[in-house]
Design a protein around this motif. Sequence first.
Motif, PDB file in Angstrom:
ATOM      1  N   THR A 234     -11.933   1.911  -3.792  1.00 57.86           N
ATOM      2  CA  THR A 234     -10.486   2.083  -3.923  1.00 57.86           C
ATOM      3  C   THR A 234      -9.998   3.286  -3.108  1.00 57.86           C
ATOM      4  N   SER A 235     -10.852   4.300  -2.957  1.00 57.71           N
ATOM      5  CA  SER A 235     -10.492   5.450  -2.127  1.00 57.71           C
ATOM      6  C   SER A 235     -10.350   5.040  -0.665  1.00 57.71           C
ATOM      7  N   LEU A 236     -11.254   4.189  -0.190  1.00 58.80           N
ATOM      8  CA  LEU A 236     -11.146   3.694   1.191  1.00 58.80           C
ATOM      9  C   LEU A 236      -9.884   2.855   1.374  1.00 58.80           C
ATOM     10  N   LEU A 237      -9.610   1.994   0.399  1.00 60.21           N
ATOM     11  CA  LEU A 237      -8.415   1.152   0.469  1.00 60.21           C
ATOM     12  C   LEU A 237      -7.148   2.005   0.497  1.00 60.21           C
ATOM     13  N   GLU A 238      -7.109   3.030  -0.327  1.00 58.51           N
ATOM     14  CA  GLU A 238      -5.962   3.944  -0.341  1.00 58.51           C
ATOM     15  C   GLU A 238      -5.793   4.625   1.009  1.00 58.51           C
ATOM     16  N   ALA A 239      -6.893   5.088   1.595  1.00 56.34           N
ATOM     17  CA  ALA A 239      -6.825   5.838   2.848  1.00 56.34           C
ATOM     18  C   ALA A 239      -6.231   5.000   3.969  1.00 56.34           C
ATOM     19  N   VAL A 240      -6.660   3.753   4.085  1.00 55.78           N
ATOM     20  CA  VAL A 240      -6.135   2.876   5.132  1.00 55.78           C
ATOM     21  C   VAL A 240      -4.691   2.497   4.843  1.00 55.78           C
ATOM     22  N   THR A 241      -4.392   2.211   3.578  1.00 58.11           N
ATOM     23  CA  THR A 241      -3.048   1.770   3.216  1.00 58.11           C
ATOM     24  C   THR A 241      -2.017   2.862   3.447  1.00 58.11           C
ATOM     25  N   ARG A 242      -2.362   4.109   3.146  1.00 54.47           N
ATOM     26  CA  ARG A 242      -1.374   5.177   3.283  1.00 54.47           C
ATOM     27  C   ARG A 242      -1.029   5.423   4.743  1.00 54.47           C
ATOM     28  N   LEU A 243      -1.994   5.375   5.647  1.00 54.84           N
ATOM     29  CA  LEU A 243      -1.696   5.539   7.068  1.00 54.84           C
ATOM     30  C   LEU A 243      -0.908   4.348   7.589  1.00 54.84           C
ATOM     31  N   ALA A 244      -1.324   3.139   7.208  1.00 51.20           N
ATOM     32  CA  ALA A 244      -0.650   1.928   7.683  1.00 51.20           C
ATOM     33  C   ALA A 244       0.791   1.858   7.183  1.00 51.20           C
ATOM     34  N   PHE A 287       3.195   2.463  20.755  1.00 51.54           N
ATOM     35  CA  PHE A 287       3.790   3.133  19.604  1.00 51.54           C
ATOM     36  C   PHE A 287       3.010   4.403  19.303  1.00 51.54           C
ATOM     37  N   ARG A 288       3.696   5.541  19.297  1.00 54.32           N
ATOM     38  CA  ARG A 288       3.055   6.817  18.987  1.00 54.32           C
ATOM     39  C   ARG A 288       3.982   7.634  18.098  1.00 54.32           C
ATOM     40  N   PHE A 289       3.436   8.127  16.995  1.00 52.59           N
ATOM     41  CA  PHE A 289       4.257   8.994  16.159  1.00 52.59           C
ATOM     42  C   PHE A 289       3.490  10.184  15.600  1.00 52.59           C
ATOM     43  N   TYR A 455      -2.366   2.658  15.021  1.00 49.67           N
ATOM     44  CA  TYR A 455      -1.473   3.154  13.976  1.00 49.67           C
ATOM     45  C   TYR A 455      -0.564   4.270  14.492  1.00 49.67           C
ATOM     46  N   GLY A 456      -0.460   4.391  15.795  1.00 50.07           N
ATOM     47  CA  GLY A 456       0.423   5.388  16.375  1.00 50.07           C
ATOM     48  C   GLY A 456      -0.095   6.801  16.308  1.00 50.07           C
ATOM     49  N   THR A 457      -1.395   6.978  16.041  1.00 48.24           N
ATOM     50  CA  THR A 457      -2.011   8.298  15.932  1.00 48.24           C
ATOM     51  C   THR A 457      -2.843   8.559  17.179  1.00 48.24           C
ATOM     52  N   ILE A 458      -2.466   9.561  17.937  1.00 40.96           N
ATOM     53  CA  ILE A 458      -3.073   9.793  19.240  1.00 40.96           C
ATOM     54  C   ILE A 458      -4.064  10.957  19.171  1.00 40.96           C
TER      55      ILE A 458
END
Length: 503
Positions: A234-244, A287-289, A455-458
């Motif tokens: 669930t920690s991995l799922l949270e980590a990906v979901t929050r960035l996405a 896309f970059r943010f 995910y726009g993270t450079i």
Amino acid sequence: MTLAKFREDPWRTSHPAYQHSALAMSPAPEYASSEVILSSLYRHIGLDSATERTVPQRGRDLDKEVQWYRDRSRKPDAAALDADTFHMLLHSVLESPKLPNQSSKRFVQVTPLVPQAAVVSGSARLSSNSWPAGALVRRMIWLGSRDDSAADATWRALFDALTVSDQDDIFARFLQAEIEAWSPRPAWGLVSPDEKGTLDPGDREGLDYPAKHFVRDLGAIISAKDAMTRRQWTSLLEAVTRLAAVAHVTWLCDVHARAWECVKNALDGGGPVDAIEARAQLFPGSFRFLSYGDRALPGIKDRASAFLQARLGLNATLWAVDPEGSGVFSLSTGNELADLCDRLRRGTRVIETTGLRDAIAEVSERETRTLLCKKGIGSNIMEFARHVLGQRQAANPVLRGYDQGFVLRKRGTSNSSPWVVGLGPVAVLALVHCSLAGTTGPRSVRRLSQHLAGYGTIVDHQDIATNDLGHQLRMLGLVLDSPDAESGMLLVPPFPAAQEETA
């Protein structure tokens, strides 16, 4: 609704063509955390009657019921724990850290380890008007899938993964059963989604955007579930979901700004003339943010401000040309945007007689504080991005290391220290796993750099060897130094069994 009424209260009612667009920012984001998003996702995917409104009261009711059993030294027939032990489980073992401004408040806030925990915990606010954060994830799945059937299959696969089954570790199974004994309703079961419609196939072809990456990464995260405990997964799922989630919202801000630019040009006689040109102007090619190691919030604020200006302009234009909301116009596809621009070019007299330009200028000047994200929708977007991406600031200093899936970290210890882009160890694990999903053979850290760019993270792959991301990779054993690899670093799959299964 007329343009005059829109001028009086521009944020209250959106034009139907805007409100029902596939690219509308719906639901509108407000305060949330990664755990709030996961808890709300539980409710949207499998807890039908556990709405955001009911969660705070259910939590208070559970506390009262536990206290009633404690006073009588009793417990429910199906419960394994006595009332004192279950109270300690909720308010100590499973308790999620409160924010500094919540330290004096008493409410149930537990880690969303199992579905039943989301019945009594994890609403965005402690009141009955919380926004449905889980609906945002559902929306991302539909926008990121090639069609409705593929989105539905992903939704069902996610439900199966979130279900506590015999394959889950013993603590997760015990916890689900125990919370069910104390709070049995509602029961866990698949909720059929009401989302319909993904991006137009013509628009989606060749388009790179965060929701598309999220759907692919979701499959990789689901495939890794059997390789770890429930808490780790669930920690991995949270980590990906929050960035996405934040990347998706920011991408929508960019799309809105580009749509308004097209419409604004059409009002002056320009704008895209066909669907191909409209797609090129509507969707960002790159896309970059976020930039690794740099301050994050100023760039997000600029995009949120551009989104708000675009929302004002688009709605004012639509109310001017279609005051009845007849459904003639739509903004869901590049083809529909081109059609709107064509109608605007041919209807210049209508535009002039309605005073559209003066209305937009007057409303923009009056709503300056909102457009600068100092209040209202813009402030909510900033609060959403800051709390979802940022490391949890716990009221109890002992628990300051609780959140390890963050994307932003404080540069210093002061409250005024800026938030900079820096991945936590759980986020690094999750993103390395997702970047290697479906691959065979060794991959350099450039693969991770390319994945983050989705995910726009450079982050320059040549800098990874010397920055804190490279340090995290080495500490976690996720790289091998190799003189034959780019940057001298090869990625190591964190869950080899899951990697082979995905490939």
